[in-house]
Design an enzyme around this catalytic site. Structure first.
Site, PDB file in Angstrom:
ATOM      1  N   ARG A 192      -6.904  -0.673  -3.413  1.00 14.91           N
ATOM      2  CA  ARG A 192      -5.697  -0.870  -2.607  1.00 14.91           C
ATOM      3  C   ARG A 192      -5.432  -2.357  -2.384  1.00 14.91           C
ATOM      4  O   ARG A 192      -6.372  -3.143  -2.256  1.00 14.91           O
ATOM      5  CB  ARG A 192      -5.783  -0.152  -1.274  1.00 14.91           C
ATOM      6  CG  ARG A 192      -7.085  -0.340  -0.531  1.00 14.91           C
ATOM      7  CD  ARG A 192      -7.346   0.903   0.344  1.00 14.91           C
ATOM      8  NE  ARG A 192      -8.609   0.854   1.026  1.00 14.91           N
ATOM      9  CZ  ARG A 192      -9.753   1.374   0.556  1.00 14.91           C
ATOM     10  NH1 ARG A 192      -9.796   1.934  -0.619  1.00 14.91           N
ATOM     11  NH2 ARG A 192     -10.849   1.333   1.272  1.00 14.91           N
TER      12      ARG A 192
ATOM     13  N   ASP B 286      -5.930  -3.060   3.224  1.00 12.13           N
ATOM     14  CA  ASP B 286      -6.425  -2.003   4.100  1.00 12.13           C
ATOM     15  C   ASP B 286      -6.589  -2.640   5.472  1.00 12.13           C
ATOM     16  O   ASP B 286      -7.237  -3.686   5.598  1.00 12.13           O
ATOM     17  CB  ASP B 286      -7.769  -1.483   3.588  1.00 12.13           C
ATOM     18  CG  ASP B 286      -8.274  -0.287   4.373  1.00 12.13           C
ATOM     19  OD1 ASP B 286      -7.448   0.504   4.874  1.00 12.13           O
ATOM     20  OD2 ASP B 286      -9.508  -0.123   4.480  1.00 12.13           O
TER      21      ASP B 286
ATOM     22  N   ARG C 236       0.855  -1.192   0.000  1.00 10.46           N
ATOM     23  CA  ARG C 236       0.000   0.000   0.000  1.00 10.46           C
ATOM     24  C   ARG C 236       0.886   1.234   0.000  1.00 10.46           C
ATOM     25  O   ARG C 236       1.757   1.393   0.849  1.00 10.46           O
ATOM     26  CB  ARG C 236      -0.920   0.004   1.215  1.00 10.46           C
ATOM     27  CG  ARG C 236      -1.882   1.184   1.153  1.00 10.46           C
ATOM     28  CD  ARG C 236      -3.108   0.969   1.953  1.00 10.46           C
ATOM     29  NE  ARG C 236      -4.017   2.094   1.780  1.00 10.46           N
ATOM     30  CZ  ARG C 236      -5.115   2.246   2.449  1.00 10.46           C
ATOM     31  NH1 ARG C 236      -5.478   1.340   3.334  1.00 10.46           N
ATOM     32  NH2 ARG C 236      -5.892   3.283   2.246  1.00 10.46           N
TER      33      ARG C 236
ATOM     34  N   ASP D 209      -7.721  -1.717   9.331  1.00  9.82           N
ATOM     35  CA  ASP D 209      -8.351  -0.737  10.214  1.00  9.82           C
ATOM     36  C   ASP D 209      -8.470  -1.285  11.623  1.00  9.82           C
ATOM     37  O   ASP D 209      -8.918  -2.419  11.823  1.00  9.82           O
ATOM     38  CB  ASP D 209      -9.763  -0.387   9.723  1.00  9.82           C
ATOM     39  CG  ASP D 209      -9.756   0.438   8.452  1.00  9.82           C
ATOM     40  OD1 ASP D 209      -8.818   1.228   8.253  1.00  9.82           O
ATOM     41  OD2 ASP D 209     -10.704   0.296   7.658  1.00  9.82           O
TER      42      ASP D 209
END
Length: 162
Positions: free
Chosen positions: A97, A100, A85, A102
């Protein structure tokens, strides 16, 4: 050694070998955090907040975490970079992407700083996070809304967002 707390991490990918990138992200995180305590199934979803021809694979993983919240953020950002990324989403502008990562929840803490907001500020409106989180921890309570993940999932289903 600091006390470990339960954390929930959302993983998504819509570029490259999506499943392999998610697996590699879990491996990278496991080096610092230990093996996951809980892991959801992987689901395929349409991109959220932008148009793309490539759907995402998404899942949620729970770890026991000995790191402080900003140390955990450093780890997730480093892992994203190592897996390809190159840019972060900003100002509500999202792009395709390879990975990811989170931080969704960090124990039952509420954190708001320039770098980090926990619980994730859009957790309650994203079906691609709520569905896998509901699979592994439906009785978990959102520390701001004081509703279970099952209740939040039902709310977005009722609104037709799933």
């Amino acid at each position: 050694m600091p006390e470990s707390v339960e954390i929930y991490i959302g993983l998504g990918s819509n570029q490259g070998n999506r499943e392999q990138l998610i697996e590699k992200a879990i491996e990278h995180l496991s080096v610092a955090l230990g093996a996951p305590v809980l892991q959801s199934s992987i689901i395929e979803t349409e991109p959220w907040g932008f148009e793309s021809d490539t759907p995402f694979l998404n899942m949620v993983v729970c770890f026991k975490c000995p790191l402080q919240p900003t140390e955990l953020l450093d780890l997730t950002e480093k892992t994203e970079k190592e897996l390809g990324r190159t840019t972060k989403s900003s100002s509500g502008i999202y792009k395709d992407r390879p990975i990811d990562i989170d931080i969704l929840l960090y124990d039952n803490r509420v954190i708001e700083s320039k770098r980090l907001t926990i619980p994730h500020p859009r957790l309650h409106e994203r079906h691609f996070v709520l569905e896998p989180l509901n699979e592994i921890s439906p009785q978990l309570v959102h520390p701001i809304f004081h509703k279970t993940i099952a209740e939040l999932t039902e709310s977005i289903k009722a609104e037709g967002k799933i």
